[in-house]
Design an enzyme around this catalytic site. Structure first.
Site, PDB file in Angstrom:
ATOM      1  N   CYS A 106       0.864  -1.186   0.000  1.00  0.00           N
ATOM      2  CA  CYS A 106       0.000   0.000   0.000  1.00  0.00           C
ATOM      3  C   CYS A 106       0.898   1.232   0.000  1.00  0.00           C
ATOM      4  CB  CYS A 106      -0.889  -0.033   1.241  1.00  0.00           C
ATOM      5  SG  CYS A 106      -2.053   1.340   1.340  1.00  0.00           S
ATOM      6  N   CYS A 346      -6.493   0.287   7.408  1.00  0.00           N
ATOM      7  CA  CYS A 346      -7.126   1.283   6.538  1.00  0.00           C
ATOM      8  C   CYS A 346      -7.585   2.499   7.341  1.00  0.00           C
ATOM      9  CB  CYS A 346      -8.331   0.660   5.836  1.00  0.00           C
ATOM     10  SG  CYS A 346      -8.019   0.383   4.113  1.00  0.00           S
TER      11      CYS A 346
END
Length: 385
Positions: A106, A346
């Site tokens: 990510c 997240c």
């Protein structure tokens, strides 16, 4: 003194042009690219198949530098998070998520974020600047070869690749840093660099409509859209950008994108917020909203942080919400939370970006107002006719 060129900033075509400026033929650019992105070389002297004269030129005119590592933490579930220095007191975070059959990285595209979604701690830290190409692709370069070093795997195409998937879902809105992001994407896809499939590179956006259209023409990769609401009134309160690009325009852009996308669906991300967007009625509104957009839903349990004033939906509620979507024929997954113990999940990527929005001060004021005017002060209220 001429400023040195960071070769991580150059995509394949730019590297060919750079070699031309040095009086070198195009094939030298491919050699350089392989040394940098397939072998992780940061020292020109190690590039043994380059002519000594070229290595000497490069040593005085160029460098290969990714952001410096400030900290490196590994979660109990194997998730690994790096905090990277991008100068002037700013840092960004990069997260590696290992799974049985793939490794996903990510990547961040901005120091902080200007979109300021209500449920995202990164946005609450304010925005400082866009990252350069070298700072974006440098995260992949650093992570791939750090992971190999940790496991004792040799660099080069014969060594087992550690990162098989990339998601542009870290700090920042990628489409508000368009050119550097697309240049980095081209490097990820190039066979002389990382050789990733377009299907394995996903860009996540909060809905910058004109840039979605531009991406479809310039470098279409898999697209994920941060939806998080089933109607404009609710989304306006969660994602301020919705006031500029409301749901109808956003979904039209998604339909157009599918003509170019490597996958035949759009992924809609939906953060599950207790009592805010998680009712069966919201789920039914979503079904109606996306009825003619081939898509799948990724439901994300909210990762709470104090400044948000929001709570994670309870697991039974998330499952019931998912069931409404699945009963309507929509492919729906519930994302596993990963890296909670190192704040790598997240919406938690905040790094050490300076607090430019005085969040703590504002949240203290909010607590005072709630005490004075009641617990419902400041909450999102949906008005139905």
């Amino acid at each position: 003194m001429t400023a040195l060129t960071n070769l991580l900033d150059l995509d394949p075509a730019q590297l060919v042009a750079y070699c031309g400026e040095l009086g070198e033929k195009p094939f030298r650019a491919k050699q350089l690219q392989r040394w940098i992105h397939q072998f992780g070389a940061g020292d020109f002297e190690t590039m043994t198949d380059l002519a000594k004269s070229l290595r000497e030129k490069l040593a005085t005119r160029a460098h290969i530098t990714s952001p410096a590592i400030i900290s490196d933490h590994t979660s109990t579930d194997g998730t690994r998070k790096w905090l990277l220095d991008v100068g002037q007191g700013n840092a960004v975070e990069t997260v590696f998520i290992p799974e049985e059959n793939r490794g996903t990285l990510c990547i961040s595209t901005q120091a902080g974020c200007a979109v300021n979604c209500r449920f995202c701690s990164t946005g609450k830290q304010g925005f400082n600047r866009n990252l350069t190409v070298g700072e974006i692709i440098g995260q992949l370069w650093m992570a791939e070869f750090e992971l190999r070093r940790t496991k004792g795997i040799a660099p080069g195409p014969k060594g087992e690749r550690q990162i098989t998937n990339v998601v542009m879902m870290g700090m920042g809105e990628p489409l508000l840093n368009f050119e550097p992001t697309v240049t980095a994407l081209r490097l990820m896809l190039d066979d002389n660099a990382y050789g990733l499939s377009r299907r394995r590179v996903t860009l996540s956006t909060s809905g910058v409509v004109p840039m979605i259209d531009k991406l479809s023409k310039e470098c279409p990769v898999a697209l994920a859209v941060s939806l998080h609401a089933s109607n404009d009134t609710l989304r306006d309160g969660l994602i301020p950008l919705n006031k500029k690009y409301p749901l109808r325009e956003l979904l039209d852009a998604c339909r157009r994108y599918l003509d170019y996308a490597p996958r035949d669906f759009i992924t809609f991300e939906y953060c599950m917020l207790d009592g805010v967007n998680d009712s069966d009625q919201h789920a039914r509104e979503l079904v109606a909203l996306v009825k003619d957009v081939p898509c799948k839903f990724n439901l994300i349990p909210f990762n709470p942080f104090p400044e948000s004033g929001l709570k994670r939906s309870h697991n039974p509620r998330i499952k019931a919400f998912a069931q409404v979507l699945m009963d309507a024929g929509l492919v729906t997954t519930i994302r596993k939370t990963r890296g909670d113990d190192i704040d790598a999940a997240c919406g938690q990527l905040a790094g050490e970006v300076q607090d430019r929005t005085r969040v703590q001060e504002r949240m203290q004021k909010m607590a005072e107002y709630k005490k004075k005017f009641g617990e419902n002060f400041g909450k999102i209220v949906e008005i139905t006719q």
